[in-house]
Design a protein around this motif. Structure first.
Motif, short mmCIF file in Angstrom:
data_model
loop_
_atom_site.label_atom_id
_atom_site.label_comp_id
_atom_site.label_asym_id
_atom_site.label_seq_id
_atom_site.Cartn_x
_atom_site.Cartn_y
_atom_site.Cartn_z
N LEU A 89 -11.38 6.00 -1.81
CA LEU A 89 -11.09 4.75 -1.12
C LEU A 89 -12.29 4.29 -0.31
O LEU A 89 -12.53 3.08 -0.17
N ALA A 134 0.82 -1.21 0.00
CA ALA A 134 0.00 0.00 0.00
C ALA A 134 0.85 1.25 0.00
O ALA A 134 0.56 2.23 -0.69
N LEU A 145 -8.47 5.41 -8.32
CA LEU A 145 -8.14 6.57 -7.50
C LEU A 145 -7.82 7.81 -8.34
O LEU A 145 -8.10 8.93 -7.91
N PRO A 205 -3.27 -3.92 -8.12
CA PRO A 205 -2.72 -2.56 -7.97
C PRO A 205 -3.09 -1.63 -9.11
O PRO A 205 -3.40 -0.46 -8.87
N TRP A 256 -8.33 -2.53 0.20
CA TRP A 256 -8.58 -2.90 -1.20
C TRP A 256 -7.74 -4.11 -1.58
O TRP A 256 -8.24 -5.03 -2.23
N LEU A 257 -6.43 -4.08 -1.23
CA LEU A 257 -5.56 -5.20 -1.57
C LEU A 257 -6.04 -6.48 -0.89
O LEU A 257 -5.94 -7.58 -1.46
N LEU A 267 -8.55 11.28 -2.35
CA LEU A 267 -8.25 9.85 -2.29
C LEU A 267 -9.00 9.18 -1.15
O LEU A 267 -9.46 8.04 -1.27
N VAL A 301 -5.89 1.61 1.33
CA VAL A 301 -5.37 0.84 0.19
C VAL A 301 -5.18 -0.62 0.59
O VAL A 301 -5.44 -1.53 -0.21
N LEU A 326 2.29 1.76 -3.51
CA LEU A 326 1.29 2.22 -4.47
C LEU A 326 1.00 3.71 -4.30
O LEU A 326 0.94 4.45 -5.28
N LEU A 327 0.83 4.16 -3.04
CA LEU A 327 0.54 5.57 -2.81
C LEU A 327 1.72 6.47 -3.15
O LEU A 327 1.55 7.57 -3.68
N ILE A 340 -6.64 -0.46 -8.59
CA ILE A 340 -6.73 0.55 -7.54
C ILE A 340 -6.22 1.89 -8.06
O ILE A 340 -6.83 2.94 -7.81
N ARG A 341 -5.14 1.88 -8.81
CA ARG A 341 -4.56 3.13 -9.31
C ARG A 341 -5.52 3.85 -10.24
O ARG A 341 -5.70 5.06 -10.16
#
Length: 322
Positions: free
Chosen positions: A259, A195, A240, A233, A226-227, A255, A223, A198-199, A236-237
């Motif tokens: 989320l 997470a 967002l 990933p 979600w995972l 965000l 995040v 990713l952020l 999710i990207r």
């Protein structure tokens, strides 16, 4: 003239606050002080109206009361032909923005009135029955009667009821509490690292999502949730960063909202998938024939088809012989 306008736009672009998007429109907003018309997004972004109908509606809305808005009058000032203008007016009539009614004048002459409503959905709001009630004629007071003197307990007059019930709450109304950021069942080290990575990498895909270290730590549980729900990933990207507002003033708050509101459901378990894949058909069981011991399908025990036919032939022969 075009060169001056292009130079002015370039100079205005340099004054736009915040990071600029890599694609899409960039709004350079200059407030109007005169000669402008307020148009609602319900019309400007109507999903079922053509661009021609939206443009014709904006032109009609900008004209003063009494202006001619017939097909020929609009065609005299628009580049669209009469057929396209007529089709656009029919679209506006279908969606309630425009209505043409026939009316009779006191002289007996029949005319056609064109009505245009800038917000037709407001006409569908319920009206207060007390507001629609016809007023009763007041009883005239006697000529020589003295004027009534209100007593000390006289109540002030009741204000008239509103014509419609507002759908939008007033600014002073209390706002509902915000939903908390989703949390994983267990924030394992692997989920925390994935997470965080990713952020921290979002700004490489969208420059406006440059987050501080505190923002990253605060958003990591969302995040991770979600995972934990088997979201990839890249999925999710995209969820967002897709189509953010411009300019984006608070990326961390944006965000947090996505989320929370776009959280996918948990993946189904093995038992759920097995129940989904289980065939829902009734299988007739096997039975053993009482005469020949042959297996046959039947809901109840008895004889197979051949033995039943043999029994029927024997019964018929015995009856004939008798």
């Amino acid at each position: 003239m075009d060169t001056q306008q292009n130079t002015a736009l370039t100079r205005a672009l340099a004054e736009v606050p915040g990071p600029l998007p890599t694609s899409g429109v960039i709004h350079i907003t200059i407030p109007h002080t005169d000669r402008f018309t307020v148009v609602g997004n319900h019309l400007a972004q109507h999903p079922d109206l053509s661009c021609t109908a939206i443009g014709i509606a904006v032109r009609i809305q900008s004209l003063p009361r009494g202006a001619k808005v017939g097909i020929k009058a609009l065609a005299a000032h628009c580049k669209e032909g009469e057929k396209r203008i007529a089709a656009a007016l029919r679209e506006l009539e279908t969606h309630g923005y425009l209505k043409r009614v026939r009316d009779r004048l006191p002289s007996g002459r029949i005319i056609t009135r064109t009505l245009f409503c800038n917000q037709p959905t407001a006409l569908l709001r319920p009206r207060d029955q007390t507001a629609d009630a016809s007023p009763q004629p007041a009883t005239p007071a006697p000529v020589n009667a003295p004027a009534p003197v209100p007593g000390p307990t006289a109540a002030p007059p009741t204000p008239p009821a509103p014509l419609s019930v507002p759908r939008v709450p007033p600014p002073s109304a209390p706002k509902p509490p915000r939903r908390p950021l989703p949390q994983p069942g267990e924030l394992t080290p692997d989920l925390d690292r994935a997470a965080t990575a990713l952020l921290s990498d979002l700004h490489h895909h969208a420059a406006q999502f440059t987050l501080s270290e505190d923002d990253v730590r605060r958003l990591v549980p969302g995040v991770a949730a979600w995972l934990e729900r088997a979201a990839r990933p890249d999925t999710i990207r995209r969820a967002l960063t897709d189509d953010p507002p411009h300019p984006l003033k608070h990326p961390a708050k944006f965000l947090t909202y996505r989320l929370t509101e776009l959280l996918p459901p948990p993946p189904p378990g093995v038992d759920d998938l097995a129940a989904l894949a289980r065939p829902r058909i009734t299988v007739t069981p096997f039975q053993t024939c009482d005469d020949c011991d042959r297996a046959f399908r039947s809901p109840t025990p008895g004889h197979c088809r051949d033995c039943r036919q043999t029994r029927e032939h024997r019964t018929a022969y015995a009856r004939a012989a008798a």
